[in-house]
Design a protein around this motif. Structure first.
Motif, short mmCIF file in Angstrom:
data_model
loop_
_atom_site.label_atom_id
_atom_site.label_comp_id
_atom_site.label_asym_id
_atom_site.label_seq_id
_atom_site.Cartn_x
_atom_site.Cartn_y
_atom_site.Cartn_z
N MET A 18 73.38 6.93 44.31
CA MET A 18 72.55 5.79 44.71
C MET A 18 72.47 5.68 46.23
O MET A 18 71.40 5.44 46.78
CB MET A 18 73.10 4.51 44.09
CG MET A 18 72.92 4.44 42.58
SD MET A 18 73.62 2.94 41.85
CE MET A 18 72.52 1.69 42.53
N VAL A 70 74.41 -1.12 46.75
CA VAL A 70 74.76 -0.28 45.59
C VAL A 70 75.71 -1.03 44.66
O VAL A 70 75.49 -1.09 43.44
CB VAL A 70 75.39 1.05 46.07
CG1 VAL A 70 76.02 1.80 44.90
CG2 VAL A 70 74.34 1.92 46.77
N ALA A 95 64.01 6.60 39.01
CA ALA A 95 65.30 6.17 38.47
C ALA A 95 65.76 6.97 37.26
O ALA A 95 66.96 7.20 37.08
CB ALA A 95 65.25 4.68 38.12
N THR A 142 70.07 2.07 39.51
CA THR A 142 69.11 2.44 40.55
C THR A 142 67.84 1.62 40.43
O THR A 142 67.31 1.09 41.43
CB THR A 142 68.79 3.94 40.45
OG1 THR A 142 70.00 4.69 40.61
CG2 THR A 142 67.80 4.37 41.52
N THR A 173 73.41 5.18 35.55
CA THR A 173 73.02 5.24 36.96
C THR A 173 71.53 4.98 37.12
O THR A 173 71.09 4.35 38.08
CB THR A 173 73.39 6.60 37.56
OG1 THR A 173 74.78 6.85 37.33
CG2 THR A 173 73.12 6.64 39.06
N SER A 174 70.75 5.44 36.17
CA SER A 174 69.32 5.16 36.17
C SER A 174 69.07 3.66 36.14
O SER A 174 68.24 3.13 36.91
CB SER A 174 68.65 5.83 34.96
OG SER A 174 67.32 5.40 34.82
#
Length: 431
Positions: free
Chosen positions: A388, A305, A159, A277, A273-274
């Protein structure tokens, strides 16, 4: 219209801004559920260390404020919650209320002029051109996970590095410098967490955190000043070259605005985004049936997502300043008042999201506010969704089952937050 101003003081007022509360996600959600019921618009007055502000917890009100960029400004007060000492420090160092001036803090008309410089890079049409590269990165990332298995920390192995690598390729930062970018981002956004800021101190004063964050910002500025000089001398096909050679109203960006542009793309482009995820994998690891359904039916992936982004809510708040007297949910807000938009509270508002703490890949509609709304809606939202989707397609192709292998830990952070560890145990398609 209410003539009585609801005020939050004492322990509750402190909890709203306490990073450790956000590190305990259940406690944070419990707090916001209660505050939303009792006083959806409440004035937070705690101590001499920070200025009073209004806390906004209903989805309806956060959406309204987010979309009304004329009445609710990102400037002149800080757009992220700050202690008074941190604001004074920023003024002394930069002449601004904020250490970094970027797209996030600009209002009209300058905001859109700066946003247009790179907007096309993050639109679906352009992202299609780099989809094959992202797929290759996803494959390498899953290779690394499988090599580390059958148990691994999903955050550290997948991630964190995967979205970092994607955005650095788009930006034009050499792969050899990615570890440095991750370290500085964690210090800047995770300055309140001893694991992320690398200080090893469980307790830090506001001044100590400010100094640590300022040091990260200074290192970012020095790095990107050198990168900009290189991209002006030898431009390449990347966002760094666009920023380095851009003009607004016929003039090149000044050093401060240029540095801020680089910093926001480099840091916000991967850290959030990490978190989403890791949030998606956390939910799936806790629900083997949902993982199996997703593996069998990839049409569910878009819902996974989107739900992960709502469920995780990586950007936990932004601040706004009232440009005029206004009323919100019956409360009078005066011109110049500071407001905290709690995206955590809004994205868990049960008047909008049925059973909001449940991860529901089939949730529809899913009008979450994790990307913001209005003119300041996240520039990288299409990239985040694409990254993702591609990653989980690769994971689903190669992993048969996954479960938690320990207790996940969330970052202690008031602003950007998410899991900092996610121990998992998995079985691959080859056994």
């Amino acid at each position: 219209m209410s003539e009585t101003i609801p005020v939050l003081r004492g322990a509750d007022a402190h909890r709203v801004i306490d990073p450790k509360v956000y590190g305990n996600w259940t406690a944070a959600l419990d707090m916001f559920d209660r505050l939303r019921r009792e006083s959806p618009v409440v004035r937070v007055e705690n101590d001499e260390f920070h200025d009073p502000f209004w806390l906004i917890t209903r989805h309806e009100d956060v959406m309204r404020i987010s979309k009304d960029n004329a009445t609710f400004l990102n400037n002149p007060r800080p757009v992220v919650f700050s202690f008074r000492s941190a604001i004074e420090f920023a003024k002394a160092v930069t002449g601004s209320n904020m250490l970094v001036d970027s797209l996030v803090v600009f209002d009209a008309p300058i905001h859109m002029k700066y946003r247009r410089l790179t907007q096309e890079w993050f639109m679906p049409k352009n992202l299609k051109l780099i989809e094959a590269e992202i797929k290759a990165l996803a494959k390498k990332t899953v290779d690394r996970l499988i090599e580390a298995g059958p148990e691994a920390d999903f955050v550290q192995t997948v991630a964190a590095p995967y979205p970092l690598h994607v955005v650095m390729q788009i930006l034009g930062v050499p792969e050899a410098d990615e570890a440095r970018m991750l370290f500085l981002t964690q210090q800047m956004f995770g300055g309140q967490d001893e694991d992320l800021n690398k200080s090893g101190r469980a307790e830090m004063t506001a001044d100590q955190i400010t100094q640590l964050v300022a040091g990260a910002v200074k290192s970012f500025e020095e790095y990107f000043a050198a990168l900009a000089a290189e991209k002006r001398a030898r431009p390449t096909q990347d966002v760094a070259s666009v920023i380095a050679n851009a003009t607004v109203d016929g003039a090149p960006l000044n050093d401060r605005d240029m540095a801020g542009y680089y910093i926001i793309v480099a840091s916000a482009g991967h850290d959030t985004t990490s978190a989403s995820t890791a949030g998606a994998m956390h939910a799936l690891a806790q629900d083997p049936e949902q993982f199996a359904r997703l593996k069998a039916d990839r049409s569910l992936l878009a819902g996974v997502v989107e739900e992960a982004i709502r469920w995780s809510t990586p950007v936990q708040h932004f601040m706004r300043t009232a440009a005029e007297d206004v009323e919100i949910a019956g409360q009078k807000i005066a011109k110049g008042d500071w407001l905290m938009l709690s995206y955590v509270a809004a994205n868990h508002d049960d008047s909008v999201f049925a059973d909001p703490r449940r991860f529901d890949a089939a949730r529809s509609p899913n009008r979450h506010l994790a990307f913001g709304a209005g003119a300041h809606q996240c520039l990288g939202l299409h990239l985040a969704r694409l990254e993702m989707r591609i990653l989980f397609e690769e994971l689903l192709d190669r992993i048969d089952a996954i479960e938690l292998a320990g207790e996940p830990k969330r970052a202690n952070s008031t602003f950007v937050g998410g899991l900092k560890t996610l121990p998992v145990r998995f079985q691959t398609t080859t056994g």
